[in-house]
Every structure is written in C-alpha cells, then in structure tokens.
Design a protein around this motif. Structure first.
Motif, PDB file in Angstrom:
ATOM      1  N   ASP A  94       0.806  -1.218   0.000  1.00 22.42           N
ATOM      2  CA  ASP A  94       0.000   0.000   0.000  1.00 22.42           C
ATOM      3  C   ASP A  94       0.844   1.276   0.000  1.00 22.42           C
ATOM      4  OD1 ASP A  94       0.963  -0.554   2.505  1.00 22.42           O
ATOM      5  OD2 ASP A  94      -0.798   0.189   3.578  1.00 22.42           O
ATOM      6  N   LEU A  95       2.172   1.140  -0.125  1.00 18.21           N
ATOM      7  CA  LEU A  95       3.045   2.310  -0.177  1.00 18.21           C
ATOM      8  C   LEU A  95       3.835   2.312  -1.482  1.00 18.21           C
ATOM      9  CD1 LEU A  95       4.621   2.583   3.406  1.00 18.21           C
ATOM     10  CD2 LEU A  95       2.775   3.947   2.431  1.00 18.21           C
ATOM     11  N   PRO A  96       3.949   3.468  -2.134  1.00 26.77           N
ATOM     12  CA  PRO A  96       4.780   3.543  -3.339  1.00 26.77           C
ATOM     13  C   PRO A  96       6.252   3.318  -3.000  1.00 26.77           C
ATOM     14  CG  PRO A  96       3.324   5.460  -3.147  1.00 26.77           C
ATOM     15  CD  PRO A  96       3.276   4.744  -1.837  1.00 26.77           C
TER      16      PRO A  96
ATOM     17  N   ARG B 224       6.504  14.334  -2.585  1.00 24.13           N
ATOM     18  CA  ARG B 224       5.118  14.748  -2.777  1.00 24.13           C
ATOM     19  C   ARG B 224       4.144  13.874  -1.998  1.00 24.13           C
ATOM     20  NH1 ARG B 224       5.085  19.626  -4.339  1.00 24.13           N
ATOM     21  NH2 ARG B 224       2.893  19.326  -4.916  1.00 24.13           N
ATOM     22  N   ARG B 225       4.605  12.678  -1.637  1.00 21.71           N
ATOM     23  CA  ARG B 225       3.771  11.759  -0.861  1.00 21.71           C
ATOM     24  C   ARG B 225       4.691  10.757  -0.177  1.00 21.71           C
ATOM     25  NH1 ARG B 225       0.992   7.796  -5.417  1.00 21.71           N
ATOM     26  NH2 ARG B 225       2.917   7.205  -6.486  1.00 21.71           N
ATOM     27  N   ILE B 226       4.145   9.969   0.705  1.00 17.96           N
ATOM     28  CA  ILE B 226       4.940   8.994   1.438  1.00 17.96           C
ATOM     29  C   ILE B 226       5.420   7.893   0.493  1.00 17.96           C
ATOM     30  CG2 ILE B 226       2.917   7.624   2.082  1.00 17.96           C
ATOM     31  CD1 ILE B 226       4.282   7.075   4.762  1.00 17.96           C
TER      32      ILE B 226
ATOM     33  N   LEU C 103       1.648  27.706   8.089  1.00 18.48           N
ATOM     34  CA  LEU C 103       0.784  27.521   6.929  1.00 18.48           C
ATOM     35  C   LEU C 103       0.041  26.185   6.933  1.00 18.48           C
ATOM     36  CD1 LEU C 103       3.038  28.921   4.068  1.00 18.48           C
ATOM     37  CD2 LEU C 103       1.009  29.977   5.044  1.00 18.48           C
ATOM     38  N   PRO C 104      -0.547  25.787   8.040  1.00 22.14           N
ATOM     39  CA  PRO C 104      -1.377  24.588   7.976  1.00 22.14           C
ATOM     40  C   PRO C 104      -2.729  24.919   7.337  1.00 22.14           C
ATOM     41  CG  PRO C 104      -1.434  25.502  10.188  1.00 22.14           C
ATOM     42  CD  PRO C 104      -0.464  26.338   9.400  1.00 22.14           C
ATOM     43  N   PRO C 105      -3.433  23.945   6.782  1.00 25.53           N
ATOM     44  CA  PRO C 105      -3.121  22.525   6.747  1.00 25.53           C
ATOM     45  C   PRO C 105      -2.060  22.184   5.688  1.00 25.53           C
ATOM     46  CG  PRO C 105      -5.490  22.926   6.526  1.00 25.53           C
ATOM     47  CD  PRO C 105      -4.786  24.221   6.281  1.00 25.53           C
ATOM     48  N   GLY C 106      -1.070  21.416   6.088  1.00 17.77           N
ATOM     49  CA  GLY C 106      -0.031  21.020   5.157  1.00 17.77           C
ATOM     50  C   GLY C 106      -0.537  20.133   4.040  1.00 17.77           C
ATOM     51  N   ARG C 107      -1.645  19.452   4.266  1.00 16.82           N
ATOM     52  CA  ARG C 107      -2.211  18.587   3.229  1.00 16.82           C
ATOM     53  C   ARG C 107      -2.655  19.388   2.011  1.00 16.82           C
ATOM     54  NH1 ARG C 107      -2.067  13.022   2.192  1.00 16.82           N
ATOM     55  NH2 ARG C 107      -1.905  11.942   4.178  1.00 16.82           N
ATOM     56  N   PHE C 108      -2.959  20.668   2.189  1.00 10.37           N
ATOM     57  CA  PHE C 108      -3.336  21.489   1.048  1.00 10.37           C
ATOM     58  C   PHE C 108      -2.131  21.727   0.143  1.00 10.37           C
ATOM     59  CE2 PHE C 108      -7.089  21.992   3.406  1.00 10.37           C
ATOM     60  CZ  PHE C 108      -8.053  22.612   2.629  1.00 10.37           C
ATOM     61  N   LEU C 109      -0.956  21.836   0.743  1.00  8.91           N
ATOM     62  CA  LEU C 109       0.262  22.056  -0.031  1.00  8.91           C
ATOM     63  C   LEU C 109       0.840  20.754  -0.566  1.00  8.91           C
ATOM     64  CD1 LEU C 109       1.953  24.656   2.337  1.00  8.91           C
ATOM     65  CD2 LEU C 109       0.882  25.111   0.131  1.00  8.91           C
ATOM     66  N   MET C 110       0.645  19.664   0.166  1.00  6.92           N
ATOM     67  CA  MET C 110       1.135  18.350  -0.240  1.00  6.92           C
ATOM     68  C   MET C 110      -0.025  17.354  -0.127  1.00  6.92           C
ATOM     69  SD  MET C 110       4.456  18.234  -0.932  1.00  6.92           S
ATOM     70  CE  MET C 110       5.891  19.310  -0.775  1.00  6.92           C
ATOM     71  N   PRO C 111      -0.960  17.369  -1.058  1.00  6.10           N
ATOM     72  CA  PRO C 111      -2.149  16.520  -0.920  1.00  6.10           C
ATOM     73  C   PRO C 111      -1.875  15.033  -1.062  1.00  6.10           C
ATOM     74  CG  PRO C 111      -2.137  17.607  -3.054  1.00  6.10           C
ATOM     75  CD  PRO C 111      -1.015  18.209  -2.262  1.00  6.10           C
ATOM     76  N   GLY C 112      -0.801  14.661  -1.769  1.00 11.27           N
ATOM     77  CA  GLY C 112      -0.522  13.244  -1.971  1.00 11.27           C
ATOM     78  C   GLY C 112      -1.666  12.557  -2.686  1.00 11.27           C
ATOM     79  N   ASP C 113      -2.091  11.412  -2.157  1.00 11.40           N
ATOM     80  CA  ASP C 113      -3.177  10.649  -2.772  1.00 11.40           C
ATOM     81  C   ASP C 113      -4.538  11.310  -2.571  1.00 11.40           C
ATOM     82  OD1 ASP C 113      -1.385   8.731  -3.619  1.00 11.40           O
ATOM     83  OD2 ASP C 113      -1.634   7.484  -1.831  1.00 11.40           O
TER      84      ASP C 113
ATOM     85  N   LEU D 222     -12.167  15.323   0.832  1.00  7.28           N
ATOM     86  CA  LEU D 222     -11.599  15.592   2.151  1.00  7.28           C
ATOM     87  C   LEU D 222     -10.902  16.950   2.204  1.00  7.28           C
ATOM     88  CD1 LEU D 222     -10.060  12.119   3.106  1.00  7.28           C
ATOM     89  CD2 LEU D 222     -12.017  13.238   4.172  1.00  7.28           C
ATOM     90  N   LEU D 223     -10.443  17.439   1.051  1.00  7.81           N
ATOM     91  CA  LEU D 223      -9.747  18.721   1.007  1.00  7.81           C
ATOM     92  C   LEU D 223     -10.598  19.811   0.370  1.00  7.81           C
ATOM     93  CD1 LEU D 223      -6.137  17.565   0.004  1.00  7.81           C
ATOM     94  CD2 LEU D 223      -7.116  17.899   2.282  1.00  7.81           C
ATOM     95  N   ALA D 224     -11.878  19.561   0.225  1.00  3.69           N
ATOM     96  CA  ALA D 224     -12.784  20.551  -0.374  1.00  3.69           C
ATOM     97  C   ALA D 224     -13.402  21.419   0.719  1.00  3.69           C
ATOM     98  CB  ALA D 224     -13.865  19.859  -1.201  1.00  3.69           C
ATOM     99  N   PHE D 225     -12.557  22.170   1.407  1.00  2.00           N
ATOM    100  CA  PHE D 225     -13.044  23.091   2.431  1.00  2.00           C
ATOM    101  C   PHE D 225     -12.045  24.228   2.568  1.00  2.00           C
ATOM    102  CE2 PHE D 225     -10.184  20.363   4.759  1.00  2.00           C
ATOM    103  CZ  PHE D 225      -9.588  21.194   5.705  1.00  2.00           C
ATOM    104  N   ALA D 226     -12.448  25.269   3.241  1.00  2.00           N
ATOM    105  CA  ALA D 226     -11.590  26.432   3.465  1.00  2.00           C
ATOM    106  C   ALA D 226     -12.134  27.183   4.679  1.00  2.00           C
ATOM    107  CB  ALA D 226     -11.576  27.337   2.231  1.00  2.00           C
ATOM    108  N   PRO D 227     -11.347  28.078   5.241  1.00  2.00           N
ATOM    109  CA  PRO D 227     -11.845  28.855   6.387  1.00  2.00           C
ATOM    110  C   PRO D 227     -13.016  29.751   5.986  1.00  2.00           C
ATOM    111  CG  PRO D 227      -9.455  29.006   6.183  1.00  2.00           C
ATOM    112  CD  PRO D 227      -9.944  28.390   4.923  1.00  2.00           C
ATOM    113  N   LEU D 228     -13.853  30.043   6.947  1.00  2.00           N
ATOM    114  CA  LEU D 228     -14.949  30.991   6.769  1.00  2.00           C
ATOM    115  C   LEU D 228     -14.753  32.151   7.728  1.00  2.00           C
ATOM    116  CD1 LEU D 228     -18.014  28.577   6.442  1.00  2.00           C
ATOM    117  CD2 LEU D 228     -16.954  29.937   4.621  1.00  2.00           C
TER     118      LEU D 228
END
Length: 242
Positions: free
Chosen positions: A81-83, A106-108, A219-229, A235-241
């Motif tokens: 399950d890991l590249p 870019r990913r694990i 600059l979190p969330p770091g997943r926005f900068l490095m989304p990987g898979d 899961l990343l379709a959100f932003a601050p309000l």
C-alpha cells in the motif's frame, strides 16, 4: 473439537512461530525521514542508499568502519500500500549526464535495503551471518504541521487563519482568496462547487506564501500544499470561513 479445526489451529500456530523466528533471525528497522519542502530529504535518502550499496565512507556507522558489513542490496518493496521510493530515478538526476535537482517529496514512499553483516561474539559469528532489513520511509513534513489542528475546532482554526491572512505581507497574497471569502455564507445550504472553488483559492494563497518564503510553520493545513493521494478528494474541499 474436530480434527480439521485442530489442524487449522496448528497451521496458524506454526505460521506465527515461523514469522516470529524470521523476525529474530532477520530483524527489520524502520527509519523515517521527514522535513519540510526543500529540506533535502530526497537527496539525503538517495545519498545514504548509494553510500550503503557502494561501500562509501560512513565514519559514524560503526559496523561499516569495523568491516563487519559484508553486503548491502535492495529488496522488493515490502508494503503493497506504499509507493516505492524512486532511488534509481533520483540517482540518475543527481549523477547522470544531465544533472538536475531531483523531484521533491510529494507523498509517502518507502524502500527496503537489506544489510548482511558479521555479528559480534564468537558463537554468533560462527553460526551464521546476520541480515537486517532497513525500511527507509520518506514522509512529507508538511503533513506534520497539521497535528496541532487536532486540538482546534473548525471555528477556531478559521478565525486564526483569516486573521493571519490580513496581517503583514500576507494581505496582498490573500487578495483573490479574500474576494471569494466575502461571497461565502456559513448559513447557506451546502454547495460542493462553491466549496471546491474556495479550497482552490485558499490553496493558491498558501502556495503563494510558501513560494515567497513566508514561514511554512504557520501555513497549515499542510495537506493542502502536499495533498498526496488526496489530491482532488472531497476531504480537502473546504476552506476557512469569516
């Protein structure tokens, strides 16, 4: 108890004993390498593997300086399950004809390096040579930035993030995202298209801060900068309000 059940239990026990014995004979060490973007993780891992495979000078590695390392070699990736860490590709980038900086993390990913060595002690040396599996894991440090968010509510994170974007040098970089932010209503019905658009503008703002050398630690969330898979995932379709 049926004979078939007894046989099945025996097979399970034998398999567990075999796995345990294998772990004793050939132990596995998992080495995690992490750091923020541009820290040099890819180069470090590539150089380490190359030095081990080619018998390079590693003065801090006692077993090698003592001449107890007999052979190092790569083995197939142990986790399906890991590249696989692209060692050969990165080595070619660093030492090939057209040298260039290798692609960053870019990913694990993971690579297994097996090390044959001469054990210490008279009895161990005469019984067999030891083998240790070294699983090197390349892990994006940006993902670690998200750990503090576990202690924050969405409202707290939104307030802190929006406030930070309105201060100092970030304000000019957040113009496009702020324009989108003003069109959003927290009490309106859910709109997936609007959520994706807001996430894209917010991500562009974060990327702009990173490219302009604004501190990544803020600059979190770091997943926005490095989304990987998770690239393109809901899961990343959100932003601050605001």
């Amino acid at each position: 108890m049926k004979l078939s059940d007894l046989l099945d239990s025996s097979r399970v026990a034998a398999g567990g004993l075999r796995d345990f014995a294998t772990g004793l004979v050939s132990p596995t060490l998992r080495l995690g390498v992490t750091g923020l973007s541009r820290a040099g993780k890819t180069v470090f891992i590539t150089a380490l593997i190359h030095a081990m495979l080619k018998g390079g000078r590693l003065p801090a590695f006692e077993a090698m300086t003592q001449g107890r390392i007999t052979r190092c070699f790569l083995e197939p990736q142990p986790d399906d399950d890991l590249p696989r860490f692209a060692y050969e590709e990165h080595l070619e980038a660093l030492s090939g004809k057209d040298r260039r900086w290798p692609e960053g993390t870019r990913r694990i990913s993971q690579l297994r390096l097996s090390i044959e060595y001469t054990p210490r002690g008279f009895l161990a040396r005469n019984l067999s040579r030891g083998v240790m599996h070294l699983d090197i894991v390349d892990y994006p440090g940006e993902w670690l930035l998200d750990l503090p968010l576990m202690k924050m509510s969405y409202a707290e994170w939104s307030a802190a993030t929006v406030a930070a974007s309105r201060s100092g040098s970030r304000l000019a970089r957040a113009t496009s995202w702020h324009e989108t932010l003003r069109t959003l209503d927290a009490m309106a019905p859910a709109d997936e298209v609007a959520a994706i658009a807001a996430a894209e503008r917010f991500t562009a703002y974060l990327a702009s801060c990173r490219d302009d050398d604004v501190s990544l630690s803020a600059l979190p969330p770091g997943r926005f900068l490095m989304p990987g898979d998770y690239a393109g995932s809901p899961l990343l379709a959100f932003a601050p309000l605001d």
